[in-house]
Structures are given as C-alpha cells and as structure tokens.
Design a protein around this motif. Sequence first.
Motif, PDB file in Angstrom:
ATOM      1  N   HIS A   1      46.446  97.261 105.397  1.00  0.00           N
ATOM      2  CA  HIS A   1      45.723  95.995 105.254  1.00  0.00           C
ATOM      3  C   HIS A   1      46.287  95.162 104.106  1.00  0.00           C
ATOM      4  O   HIS A   1      46.426  93.940 104.236  1.00  0.00           O
ATOM      5  CB  HIS A   1      44.233  96.270 105.068  1.00  0.00           C
ATOM      6  N   ASP A   2      46.624  95.811 102.992  1.00  0.00           N
ATOM      7  CA  ASP A   2      47.194  95.065 101.867  1.00  0.00           C
ATOM      8  C   ASP A   2      48.557  94.482 102.213  1.00  0.00           C
ATOM      9  O   ASP A   2      48.959  93.455 101.652  1.00  0.00           O
ATOM     10  CB  ASP A   2      47.322  95.964 100.632  1.00  0.00           C
ATOM     11  N   LEU A   3      49.251  95.122 103.129  1.00  0.00           N
ATOM     12  CA  LEU A   3      50.585  94.665 103.511  1.00  0.00           C
ATOM     13  C   LEU A   3      50.555  93.217 103.975  1.00  0.00           C
ATOM     14  O   LEU A   3      51.356  92.383 103.522  1.00  0.00           O
ATOM     15  CB  LEU A   3      51.135  95.566 104.631  1.00  0.00           C
ATOM     16  N   PHE A   4      49.613  92.889 104.864  1.00  0.00           N
ATOM     17  CA  PHE A   4      49.581  91.512 105.358  1.00  0.00           C
ATOM     18  C   PHE A   4      48.628  90.619 104.558  1.00  0.00           C
ATOM     19  O   PHE A   4      48.849  89.409 104.471  1.00  0.00           O
ATOM     20  CB  PHE A   4      49.262  91.454 106.860  1.00  0.00           C
ATOM     21  N   ILE A   5      47.604  91.209 103.947  1.00  0.00           N
ATOM     22  CA  ILE A   5      46.728  90.386 103.111  1.00  0.00           C
ATOM     23  C   ILE A   5      47.513  89.826 101.928  1.00  0.00           C
ATOM     24  O   ILE A   5      47.465  88.628 101.634  1.00  0.00           O
ATOM     25  CB  ILE A   5      45.512  91.200 102.633  1.00  0.00           C
TER      26      ILE A   5
ATOM     27  N   ILE B   1      42.074  83.494  99.927  1.00  0.00           N
ATOM     28  CA  ILE B   1      41.842  84.426 101.032  1.00  0.00           C
ATOM     29  C   ILE B   1      42.067  85.861 100.565  1.00  0.00           C
ATOM     30  O   ILE B   1      41.294  86.771 100.900  1.00  0.00           O
ATOM     31  CB  ILE B   1      42.761  84.095 102.225  1.00  0.00           C
ATOM     32  N   ILE B   2      43.113  86.080  99.783  1.00  0.00           N
ATOM     33  CA  ILE B   2      43.419  87.426  99.283  1.00  0.00           C
ATOM     34  C   ILE B   2      42.241  87.970  98.473  1.00  0.00           C
ATOM     35  O   ILE B   2      41.782  89.099  98.695  1.00  0.00           O
ATOM     36  CB  ILE B   2      44.696  87.409  98.419  1.00  0.00           C
TER      37      ILE B   2
ATOM     38  N   MET C   1      49.348  84.467 109.127  1.00  0.00           N
ATOM     39  CA  MET C   1      50.071  83.787 108.048  1.00  0.00           C
ATOM     40  C   MET C   1      51.154  84.669 107.449  1.00  0.00           C
ATOM     41  O   MET C   1      52.159  84.166 106.927  1.00  0.00           O
ATOM     42  CB  MET C   1      49.085  83.367 106.963  1.00  0.00           C
ATOM     43  N   ALA C   2      50.967  85.979 107.527  1.00  0.00           N
ATOM     44  CA  ALA C   2      51.925  86.910 106.919  1.00  0.00           C
ATOM     45  C   ALA C   2      53.146  87.172 107.785  1.00  0.00           C
ATOM     46  O   ALA C   2      54.136  87.749 107.307  1.00  0.00           O
ATOM     47  CB  ALA C   2      51.232  88.239 106.624  1.00  0.00           C
ATOM     48  N   ILE C   3      53.097  86.753 109.046  1.00  0.00           N
ATOM     49  CA  ILE C   3      54.234  86.985 109.946  1.00  0.00           C
ATOM     50  C   ILE C   3      55.487  86.328 109.359  1.00  0.00           C
ATOM     51  O   ILE C   3      55.473  85.163 108.965  1.00  0.00           O
ATOM     52  CB  ILE C   3      53.945  86.439 111.359  1.00  0.00           C
ATOM     53  N   GLY C   4      56.548  87.101 109.293  1.00  0.00           N
ATOM     54  CA  GLY C   4      57.805  86.615 108.736  1.00  0.00           C
ATOM     55  C   GLY C   4      57.901  86.748 107.237  1.00  0.00           C
ATOM     56  O   GLY C   4      58.964  86.502 106.654  1.00  0.00           O
TER      57      GLY C   4
END
Length: 225
Positions: A149-153, A161-162, A110-113
């Motif tokens: 991990h926090d970068l994409f979470i 989810i976070i 989900m974090a892609i882009g």
Amino acid sequence: MAEKQTHPIRPPQGNTSDTPSTLSETAYVALSQMIQERSLPVGRPIVETQLADMLGVSRTPLRQALQRLEAEGLLRKSESRSYVVRRVELREYLQSLKVREVLEAEAAEMAIGRIAPEAISRARAHVQAVQGRKPYDMLAHWASDDEIHDLFIDACGNQVIINILKSLRVTTKLFEIERLSERLEPDSSQHESILDALYSGNAVATRQAVVDHLRSLADFAVRVL
C-alpha cells in the motif's frame, strides 16, 4: 540473580534494511510488533514500569516510543491517563474503508509510471514469500501489507492524500489486528492483483483492483461480525 527477560525483537521486515539505532526506536519497533501480534490487547492499560523492564529499556525511551505510537493513532490515553491500544469499532472501520476506497484508488492511478518496476517485483516476491509460510506469519503479513500500500500511496505525488491515507490505514489496521486476523491470508492474492495492475500501467485495472480489495474487507467484516 535471575537473568532479566526481554521481549524478543525481530528485525524489521518488508522493503527496508534499517535496524533500530536508538533505545526509543528499539522500544518503538518492539511495541509495534506487540500490537500486531496482539500481545498488547486493545483497551488494557499499559503499565510503563512493567513494560520497560520487559523490553530492557528505561522509562524515558519507552515514553518516547509510546508518544510516537500515540501520535500515529495506535495508542490513546485512557481516563486513568495510562496508554492503551486504541479500539476501533465496526462503524468507524467501515467508514474508513469507504474513504480509502475513493482516495486509495485515486492514489494508485496517480502512482502509475512513478514506481520502479524493480520495487513492484520486490513487493511481489515478499507477498509470495508470505503466502508460502506455514504457519502463517502475522508480522510478515503486515510488513508486506504496508509495503504494497505504501508503494503506491507514497508515489501518488499528493502529500495531502498521503497523510489522510496513512491515518486511515492505522485505523483499519487496528480493527483488523483485533477482530479480523482470520481474514489476513486471502489478502495476499488481492495484493498480487494490485501489483500486477500497477506493473501493467492499466489505470482502469489498477483502480478496480484496489476497490475490489477494500470492498472485500468491508464485506467480510459485515458478514462475520
């Protein structure tokens, strides 16, 4: 009169330039570091008067810091009502990793882009710096681990989810601090694989890199424990 000795407080490491701005924040940073360095052993009651003297703060900001760590799941109240570092058993660790495997892979895709390429590059530089440090720096490792991990979470866009993943990461981190410290160094190469996949924008590779990393931790724990 002998000079009061205090616990040395290092500046926060990772992707932040913030420094403690209050006494309670200073105590929080110091206590977090002590947990990560295992100088606050799991299960041993924390004596507030001794700890306040060691850190050079009064009981009020110390208690504020302890309450914050309890709210985050790092500390709990013992039967004697003293704070202790929470113990995480193998079963809870493995179950938490399994839930992370499902949700964290989803969060990464989900974090892609949604993540700036510059942020990925900074995280990669930090993880490479950790790899190059001899002897291995445990605090630097945990700062890099949190950053990656926090970068994409944080970028996944789903607050439920976070929140779940942040809580699960506290649980698994406590277990790893106490019982898997010898496993920390191999994490760096797996973290780089996650960053590479995020940077490429490949959803399949991103999910797989996260799953491979978490399964590797579970396999190692079962093998050595």
